[in-house]
Design an enzyme around this catalytic site. Structure first.
Site, PDB file in Angstrom:
ATOM      1  N   SER A 139       0.852  -1.191   0.000  1.00 41.55           N
ATOM      2  CA  SER A 139       0.000   0.000   0.000  1.00 41.55           C
ATOM      3  C   SER A 139       0.881   1.232   0.000  1.00 41.55           C
ATOM      4  O   SER A 139       2.047   1.188   0.429  1.00 41.55           O
ATOM      5  CB  SER A 139      -0.896   0.008   1.250  1.00 41.55           C
ATOM      6  OG  SER A 139      -1.517   1.265   1.426  1.00 41.55           O
ATOM      7  N   TYR A 152      -2.589   0.721  10.513  1.00 41.00           N
ATOM      8  CA  TYR A 152      -2.564   0.272   9.119  1.00 41.00           C
ATOM      9  C   TYR A 152      -1.187   0.496   8.505  1.00 41.00           C
ATOM     10  O   TYR A 152      -0.622  -0.407   7.869  1.00 41.00           O
ATOM     11  CB  TYR A 152      -3.627   1.012   8.318  1.00 41.00           C
ATOM     12  CG  TYR A 152      -3.663   0.623   6.862  1.00 41.00           C
ATOM     13  CD1 TYR A 152      -4.240  -0.574   6.460  1.00 41.00           C
ATOM     14  CD2 TYR A 152      -3.127   1.467   5.883  1.00 41.00           C
ATOM     15  CE1 TYR A 152      -4.274  -0.938   5.119  1.00 41.00           C
ATOM     16  CE2 TYR A 152      -3.156   1.115   4.546  1.00 41.00           C
ATOM     17  CZ  TYR A 152      -3.731  -0.087   4.166  1.00 41.00           C
ATOM     18  OH  TYR A 152      -3.759  -0.443   2.829  1.00 41.00           O
TER      19      TYR A 152
END
Length: 278
Positions: A139, A152
């Site tokens: 990501s 995250y």
């Protein structure tokens, strides 16, 4: 004989799009996802539309015994695994002090340990054949920090570190390790995402600042409607291109500009991120 790809998180979004892309490229497929119904439908769609050869195995990647079963069934069916695409993941947004150790453990269990379990399961066969690819879908949050997403980002930075270290270790043994890093992707991941502002107790001092759907969720929904959002098919094509050209790392779409800017000007970009309305 056609190559074999194993894809986790394969029933929806990036995983589903990647399965279709590799099927069009002639690969035989082993697909894993936690929800059996959507996984079965994806397999049916692939078989009917592309006449693809598909093995669908419902799997919770946080459970190593289920991952081992997935790999064993794939090897029994196809005899080998040429490419592993680690894609299963969840998102969480919220202030750090609202996160709990349980939140962090749940996120890391999927986003990091899920990748580790599958790599450990497929690697012995790849090393024996001295050939294979491991593609970790990371990501933008594993390449630069994002506000309100400490857990995250930690999980995705861990994936980036694992990918880069394994690349150094395994390349001399014939195994390619590739990182593919999307930005925000227009998919249905929102229904699985955790937004901590939605679960504050009514007595919370700032509870009145919340909207009925959760402010963080609304902000993410608005971001998904912006011009720089990637589509699952765009990420799938980036994964395919990275696999075919043996690239070490790809940042997908407009995210590459954000990552490039942060690499060159971390202080300036950091100050911009700190001022994002919340």
């Amino acid at each position: 004989m056609a190559d074999v790809v194993l894809i986790t998180g394969a029933s929806e979004g990036i995983g589903r799009a990647t399965a279709f892309t590799f099927a069009r490229g002639g690969y035989r497929l082993a697909l894993a996802a936690r929800t059996a119904e959507t996984l079965k439908q994806t397999a049916i769609d692939l078989e009917q539309s592309l006449n693809a050869e598909v093995l669908a195995v419902p799997t919770d990647v946080t459970q190593p015994e289920q991952v081992q079963n997935l790999v064993e069934r794939t090897l029994e069916r196809y005899g080998r695994i040429d490419c592993l695409i680690n894609n299963a993941g969840i998102c969480m947004s919220g202030p750090f002090l609202q996160t709990t150790p349980e939140h962090w453990q749940a996120l890391m269990a999927v986003n990091f340990w899920g990748y580790l379990h599958t790599i450990r399961a497929v690697l012995p066969d790849m090393l024996k054949r001295k050939k294979g690819q491991i593609i970790n879908v990371g990501s933008i949050g594993g390449k630069m920090p994002l506000p309100q997403m400490s857990a995250y980002c930690a999980s995705k930075y861990a994936v980036s570190g694992l990918t880069e270290a394994l690349r150094l270790e395994l390349q001399p043994q014939g195994i390619q390790v590739i990182g593919v890093h999307p930005g925000i992707v227009s998919s249905n991941f929102l229904k699985r995402a955790i937004f901590l502002d939605e679960v504050r107790p009514a007595s919370s001092p700032d509870s009145q600042a919340q909207t009925s759907g959760g402010k963080a969720r609304e902000q993410m929904q608005q971001a998904l409607e912006s011009f720089w959002v990637s589509q699952p098919e765009e990420v799938a094509e980036a994964i395919w291109d990275a696999a075919r050209q043996s690239k070490s790392e790809v940042v997908v779409g407009m995210a590459q500009w954000a990552v490039g800017a942060y690499t060159l000007f971390p202080g300036w970009v950091g100050s911009l991120l700190q001022n994002v309305p919340r």
